[in-house]
Design a protein around this motif. Structure first.
Motif, mmCIF file in Angstrom:
data_model
loop_
_atom_site.group_PDB
_atom_site.id
_atom_site.type_symbol
_atom_site.label_atom_id
_atom_site.label_comp_id
_atom_site.label_asym_id
_atom_site.label_seq_id
_atom_site.Cartn_x
_atom_site.Cartn_y
_atom_site.Cartn_z
ATOM 1 N N UNK A 1 0.819 -1.420 0.008
ATOM 2 C CA UNK A 1 0.153 -0.249 -0.083
ATOM 3 C C UNK A 1 0.806 1.119 0.082
ATOM 4 N N UNK A 2 2.362 1.551 0.672
ATOM 5 C CA UNK A 2 3.320 2.551 0.601
ATOM 6 C C UNK A 2 4.072 2.622 -0.301
ATOM 7 N N UNK A 3 4.155 1.274 -0.584
ATOM 8 C CA UNK A 3 4.267 1.828 -2.589
ATOM 9 C C UNK A 3 3.827 2.324 -3.911
ATOM 10 N N UNK A 4 2.325 1.645 -3.262
ATOM 11 C CA UNK A 4 1.123 2.118 -4.565
ATOM 12 C C UNK A 4 1.231 3.559 -3.796
ATOM 13 N N UNK A 5 0.816 3.820 -2.821
ATOM 14 C CA UNK A 5 0.902 5.604 -3.267
ATOM 15 C C UNK A 5 1.826 6.367 -3.094
ATOM 16 N N UNK A 6 3.248 5.645 -2.363
ATOM 17 C CA UNK A 6 4.391 7.200 -3.388
ATOM 18 C C UNK A 6 4.695 6.464 -4.561
ATOM 19 N N UNK A 7 3.937 6.145 -5.345
ATOM 20 C CA UNK A 7 3.756 5.416 -7.074
ATOM 21 C C UNK A 7 3.199 6.580 -7.590
ATOM 22 N N UNK A 8 2.064 6.790 -6.858
ATOM 23 C CA UNK A 8 0.712 7.402 -7.658
ATOM 24 C C UNK A 8 1.443 8.943 -6.851
ATOM 25 N N UNK A 9 2.103 9.097 -6.016
ATOM 26 C CA UNK A 9 2.108 10.237 -5.701
ATOM 27 C C UNK A 9 3.286 11.168 -6.111
ATOM 28 N N UNK A 10 3.505 10.591 -7.462
ATOM 29 C CA UNK A 10 5.070 10.214 -7.969
ATOM 30 C C UNK A 10 4.842 10.598 -9.686
ATOM 31 N N UNK A 11 2.774 10.178 -9.516
ATOM 32 C CA UNK A 11 2.489 11.002 -11.043
ATOM 33 C C UNK A 11 1.639 12.286 -11.116
ATOM 34 N N UNK A 12 2.209 13.776 -12.200
ATOM 35 C CA UNK A 12 1.499 14.910 -11.422
ATOM 36 C C UNK A 12 -0.247 14.471 -12.153
ATOM 37 N N UNK A 13 -0.983 15.090 -10.968
ATOM 38 C CA UNK A 13 -2.496 14.445 -11.203
ATOM 39 C C UNK A 13 -2.649 16.360 -12.102
ATOM 40 N N UNK A 14 -4.073 16.256 -12.980
ATOM 41 C CA UNK A 14 -4.692 17.234 -13.686
ATOM 42 C C UNK A 14 -4.367 18.841 -12.529
ATOM 43 N N UNK A 15 -3.947 19.404 -12.991
ATOM 44 C CA UNK A 15 -4.193 20.939 -12.061
ATOM 45 C C UNK A 15 -4.267 21.953 -12.785
ATOM 46 N N UNK A 16 -4.663 23.106 -12.485
ATOM 47 C CA UNK A 16 -5.041 24.482 -12.884
ATOM 48 C C UNK A 16 -3.214 25.667 -12.453
#
Length: 176
Positions: free
Chosen positions: A9-24
């Motif tokens: 779970x921590x590895x998935x969270x870390x990987x997800x946080x490294x991917x830029x999300x939609x932004x303004x």
């Protein structure tokens, strides 16, 4: 087993946080000469993105002024390959539309508003129409003068080529 699930779970969270999300962001400038427009965008944390593709709906295009808000999607989560998919500029947008109404506008105040009740309002200084034939069904109400460089025909009578029966019998010559 619980520890392994937590680590995964921590590895998935870390990987997800490294991917830029939609932004303004805000558009600084637009290059509109290419097949796809590119914009310079100021985003979060004082970052400036160069040559971000501005994707627009087919048949509609605009050159957004500086300061226009933008919704940016980083393709594959990478900021270096981002696209703008929507823009908004409340300073110039036509406001107080009713449900179902549609407007096209620019920063000078020109607008076309498709209103409820099959009404279209056009607001501009000069309206240029280039068409070899214009057909109108219905009545026309005119305020102001009309300047015409050709003939006007009404009910088959030419304004330029018509004649009148003269007082003494014959017909008059056509107007000059």
């Amino acid at each position: 087993m619980k520890l392994i699930r937590q680590q995964i779970g921590q590895m998935i969270d870390n990987a997800g946080n490294a991917i830029r999300q939609v932004f303004r962001g805000k558009i600084n400038l637009t290059k509109s000469a290419d097949k796809i427009q590119k914009v310079q965008v100021s985003a979060l944390a004082d970052e400036t993105l160069q040559d971000v593709e501005l994707m627009q709906q087919f048949g509609f295009t605009s050159h957004p002024p500086s300061g226009t808000e933008a919704l940016i999607i980083p393709i594959g989560g990478k900021t270096s390959h981002s696209v703008v998919v929507a823009t908004e500029n409340g300073q110039f947008r036509v406001k107080a539309l009713k449900t179902g109404e549609v407007a096209i506008y620019d920063q000078s105040g020109s607008s076309i508003v498709l209103k409820q009740g099959k009404v279209i309002d056009i607001n501009c200084t000069t309206l240029n129409i280039t068409a070899p034939t214009i057909n109108i069904k219905g009545n026309i109400t005119q305020k102001g003068s009309i300047t015409n460089n050709g003939d006007v025909t009404s009910s088959g009578v030419s304004l330029v080529g018509h004649t009148h029966t003269g007082d003494s019998g014959g017909t008059t010559s056509p107007p000059n």
